[in-house]
Design a protein around this motif. Sequence first.
Motif, short mmCIF file in Angstrom:
data_model
loop_
_atom_site.label_atom_id
_atom_site.label_comp_id
_atom_site.label_asym_id
_atom_site.label_seq_id
_atom_site.Cartn_x
_atom_site.Cartn_y
_atom_site.Cartn_z
N GLY A 246 24.34 2.87 -16.56
CA GLY A 246 22.98 2.83 -17.53
C GLY A 246 21.69 2.44 -17.14
N HIS A 247 21.44 2.27 -15.63
CA HIS A 247 20.41 1.89 -15.15
C HIS A 247 19.56 3.37 -14.91
CE1 HIS A 247 22.81 -1.71 -14.33
NE2 HIS A 247 23.33 -1.23 -13.57
N ILE A 248 18.28 2.83 -14.75
CA ILE A 248 17.14 3.85 -14.45
C ILE A 248 16.13 3.36 -13.55
CG2 ILE A 248 17.25 4.95 -16.61
CD1 ILE A 248 14.68 4.17 -17.27
N VAL A 249 15.47 4.24 -12.67
CA VAL A 249 14.58 4.00 -11.82
C VAL A 249 13.33 4.84 -11.97
CG1 VAL A 249 13.82 3.90 -9.44
CG2 VAL A 249 15.81 2.83 -10.06
N VAL A 250 12.20 4.22 -12.00
CA VAL A 250 10.87 5.18 -12.25
C VAL A 250 10.22 5.22 -10.74
CG1 VAL A 250 8.80 5.67 -13.34
CG2 VAL A 250 10.74 4.74 -14.67
N GLY A 251 9.85 6.40 -10.30
CA GLY A 251 9.37 6.50 -8.96
C GLY A 251 8.05 6.06 -8.81
N THR A 252 7.49 5.93 -7.54
CA THR A 252 6.40 5.51 -7.35
C THR A 252 5.24 6.27 -7.31
OG1 THR A 252 5.01 3.97 -5.88
CG2 THR A 252 6.51 5.75 -4.89
N GLU A 264 -10.24 -4.52 -9.34
CA GLU A 264 -10.69 -4.04 -8.04
C GLU A 264 -9.49 -3.23 -7.44
OE1 GLU A 264 -9.43 -8.06 -6.18
OE2 GLU A 264 -11.42 -7.68 -6.25
N SER A 265 -9.83 -2.62 -6.45
CA SER A 265 -8.46 -1.89 -5.83
C SER A 265 -7.43 -3.01 -5.41
CB SER A 265 -9.17 -0.95 -4.55
OG SER A 265 -7.78 -0.91 -3.73
N ARG A 266 -6.27 -2.65 -5.46
CA ARG A 266 -5.32 -3.54 -4.99
C ARG A 266 -4.65 -3.29 -3.52
NH1 ARG A 266 -3.08 -5.51 -10.86
NH2 ARG A 266 -5.15 -6.18 -11.43
N ALA A 267 -5.45 -2.42 -2.74
CA ALA A 267 -4.92 -1.92 -1.63
C ALA A 267 -4.69 -3.07 -0.54
CB ALA A 267 -5.83 -0.78 -1.26
N GLY A 268 -5.64 -3.96 -0.98
CA GLY A 268 -5.43 -5.22 0.24
C GLY A 268 -4.30 -5.97 0.50
N LEU A 269 -3.44 -6.13 -0.25
CA LEU A 269 -2.27 -6.77 -0.43
C LEU A 269 -1.17 -6.03 -1.03
CD1 LEU A 269 -1.43 -9.56 0.24
CD2 LEU A 269 -1.91 -10.24 -2.16
N SER A 270 0.21 -5.84 -0.27
CA SER A 270 1.00 -5.20 -0.87
C SER A 270 2.36 -6.27 -0.53
CB SER A 270 1.26 -3.78 -0.21
OG SER A 270 2.42 -3.29 -0.56
N PHE A 271 3.73 -5.36 -0.20
CA PHE A 271 4.92 -5.89 -0.03
C PHE A 271 5.38 -5.35 1.36
CE2 PHE A 271 4.79 -7.86 -4.13
CZ PHE A 271 5.69 -8.91 -4.30
N PRO A 272 6.28 -5.93 1.96
CA PRO A 272 6.61 -5.40 3.31
C PRO A 272 7.22 -3.94 3.18
CG PRO A 272 7.57 -7.64 3.04
CD PRO A 272 6.76 -7.33 1.70
N HIS A 273 7.01 -3.17 3.96
CA HIS A 273 7.53 -1.65 3.97
C HIS A 273 7.03 -0.91 2.74
CE1 HIS A 273 9.77 -3.18 7.11
NE2 HIS A 273 10.66 -4.09 6.21
N LEU A 274 5.97 -1.43 2.06
CA LEU A 274 5.37 -0.92 0.99
C LEU A 274 3.69 -0.43 1.07
CD1 LEU A 274 7.20 0.06 -1.70
CD2 LEU A 274 5.88 -1.90 -2.86
N PRO A 275 3.55 0.93 0.87
CA PRO A 275 2.42 1.38 1.12
C PRO A 275 1.27 0.58 -0.19
CG PRO A 275 3.49 3.32 0.99
CD PRO A 275 4.37 2.06 0.80
N PRO A 276 0.31 0.29 -0.22
CA PRO A 276 -0.42 -0.31 -1.08
C PRO A 276 -0.72 0.48 -2.56
CG PRO A 276 -2.02 0.60 0.68
CD PRO A 276 -0.91 0.97 1.05
N ASN A 277 -0.92 -0.25 -3.49
CA ASN A 277 -1.06 0.46 -4.90
C ASN A 277 0.05 1.00 -5.30
OD1 ASN A 277 -3.49 -0.83 -5.40
ND2 ASN A 277 -4.52 0.80 -4.44
N PHE A 290 12.54 -4.82 -13.36
CA PHE A 290 12.14 -5.34 -12.12
C PHE A 290 11.10 -4.23 -11.78
CE2 PHE A 290 16.32 -6.85 -11.99
CZ PHE A 290 16.30 -7.90 -11.43
N ASN A 291 9.76 -4.66 -11.98
CA ASN A 291 8.45 -3.83 -11.95
C ASN A 291 7.62 -4.36 -10.69
OD1 ASN A 291 6.44 -2.37 -12.84
ND2 ASN A 291 6.60 -2.78 -14.92
N LEU A 292 7.47 -3.39 -9.74
CA LEU A 292 6.64 -3.86 -8.85
C LEU A 292 5.44 -3.00 -8.75
CD1 LEU A 292 7.95 -4.69 -5.30
CD2 LEU A 292 5.75 -3.30 -5.52
N ARG A 293 4.15 -3.66 -9.06
CA ARG A 293 2.80 -3.27 -9.05
C ARG A 293 2.24 -3.65 -7.86
NH1 ARG A 293 -0.40 -1.09 -12.96
NH2 ARG A 293 0.38 -0.82 -15.11
N GLY A 294 2.40 -2.78 -6.66
CA GLY A 294 1.49 -3.17 -5.47
C GLY A 294 1.47 -4.43 -5.00
N SER A 295 1.06 -5.65 -5.69
CA SER A 295 0.87 -6.76 -5.03
C SER A 295 1.74 -7.78 -5.93
CB SER A 295 -0.50 -7.31 -4.81
OG SER A 295 -1.00 -7.13 -6.17
N ALA A 296 2.40 -7.65 -6.60
CA ALA A 296 3.24 -8.41 -7.54
C ALA A 296 4.54 -7.89 -8.08
CB ALA A 296 2.26 -9.02 -8.72
#
Lengths: 415, 181
Positions: A246-252, A264-277, A290-296
Amino acid sequence: MPARNHKQWMAAPNLKDGEWIDSRVYTDQAIFDEELEKIFKSAWIPVCHESELPKAYDFRTTSIANEPVIVCRGPDNEVRAFLNVCPHRGMLIERRPSGSFYEGQPSGNPKRMTCMFHAWQFDMKGNCVYISREKEGYQDRLPKENVGLRRLRCEVKFGGFVWVNLNDNPVDLEEWAGKPFECLRKTLDAEPMEVFHYHKAIVNTNYKLWHDTNCEFYHDFMHYHNRVTGFNDAYFARKNESFEHGHIVVGTFEVNYDQYEGFESRAGLSFPHLPPNQWYMIDLFPGMNFNLRGSALRCDVVTPLGPDKVMIEFRGLGLKRDTPEERQTRINHHNSIWGPFGRNLHEDLIGVQGQGTTMRPGSESRRVLHGRQENQTIHDENGMRHYYAEWGKWMNRLPSDPEAPFTEPAAVAAE
Amino acid sequence: MDTQAEIAAPKMSGGLDPSISRDVADAVRDTIYRATILLDSQEWNEWLDLCDESFSYDIKSWSPEINYDMTYLHASRKDMDALIRLLPKHNTDHSPLTRHTSVYTVDVSDNGETASAVSAFIVFQHLLDGTNSHIDSGESRLFLVGKYFDTFKMVGGRALFTSRIARLENRRLDKGSHWPI
């Protein structure tokens, strides 16, 4: 078609099986009680994050399906979970939301969980290590060894979340959620994370309506922020991917945060192995997000309180090694959208509370449509169809006619 | 949380003329209460007019759940200006909020040019459209409880906010709000 009379209003919509459901799944007390027993007492729930109990003897309390739960870290650094219930006379052992057993309590010794009522004491493995006036009261009839706490299945996994299951024999956690987490596993497990945000909302709506909102993006029309930062070709091309259980994933896709005035652009901060924004979303049955938006990273956990009442706990996470400046940036990015005073969360909660207002216990049953078909992209409602097919299996109820036993809808099977 | 540490109280040696000190303290109280009325009446820009260009705004709360001092909202004056301008584009619970503010302490700096103040506030929400208006509209609920930690600078006899930290006691915030507190 003009506005409909009651018979027309109540008629089954001209959609395939699985493309609509009966609102009784949101309003019926008996169904709700059954959900707690059949679903929540056997599902893996991420009750907290390991950073909430960083040191030996730290603890965190929570509850699942009306059962109070305590999670604690032992001197061996293992995180374990127990029912937060004294085996003597059912007192809640620990009343605080979090803390440490390293120091003694008024009724008990350091490094012990102590029931304040009659001073029974337990170690961090749940063993009963002290019964006050044990010999005088029980002689040799009830030794300490027989009255340990009720231990619960507990694992720290998928980025340091603490997962608890009330069922002694659940599906293996990796088997339960490993595949949906695959898109972010490398990122979440790269290094320790830390919770920087927590708040809770109790809203008058069914827990599934909240999860529905996390499972479909058609409601982005409600969010001015999302319309201006996201509505582009890449956004509409995103896939809603279904996974077992019953799980789903929405791609980036890449979000243009600077299109929203004041952001502002959030390109300056991300998570490991993840392109910005970037923006990933993992929705786990029966109500975790679980929702990962660029920097958080955001995590929602539902605690159903009734057919028309749910508590949602919201957490925000960054990296443990963040500098103060990085942490503040992550906090700002998280809360400007998802905080209690942010732009989107308030709108989401108004939306689901509005649904809760029309679907209360005693409301007439009506049809709730899940029939958008857009090649399983972002505004397709396949995520909800997938969820309710799983719900039907667990409950052995047909979502479109909850008094009937479950049968797999052909439309969902095709997905 | 050591709330006294929230703002650095202006350094005082007692050298300031007491009458000037009183005037500054009166101006600070006037600004705080005027801000309360303007926020209540949703005169957002007029509220911002009470804020210096250097103004920063925070909503914070200590969480005993995660043992972390949280920042729910952080914004500069420019950020607040954009936030206010975009309010009509957002879907919002329009239930009015009224703030009951009591100024507890005002500390004036040695030169009388800056000051800090601590005030208690409670915010009531007067239900309108956020839930089921047929049943709930007209009901008033306690929405927020906390303290304001404000700093000011004196400009032309007026006290202008240079910072406001609204520190909340409640962390069960339900639907939350789009509006400054």
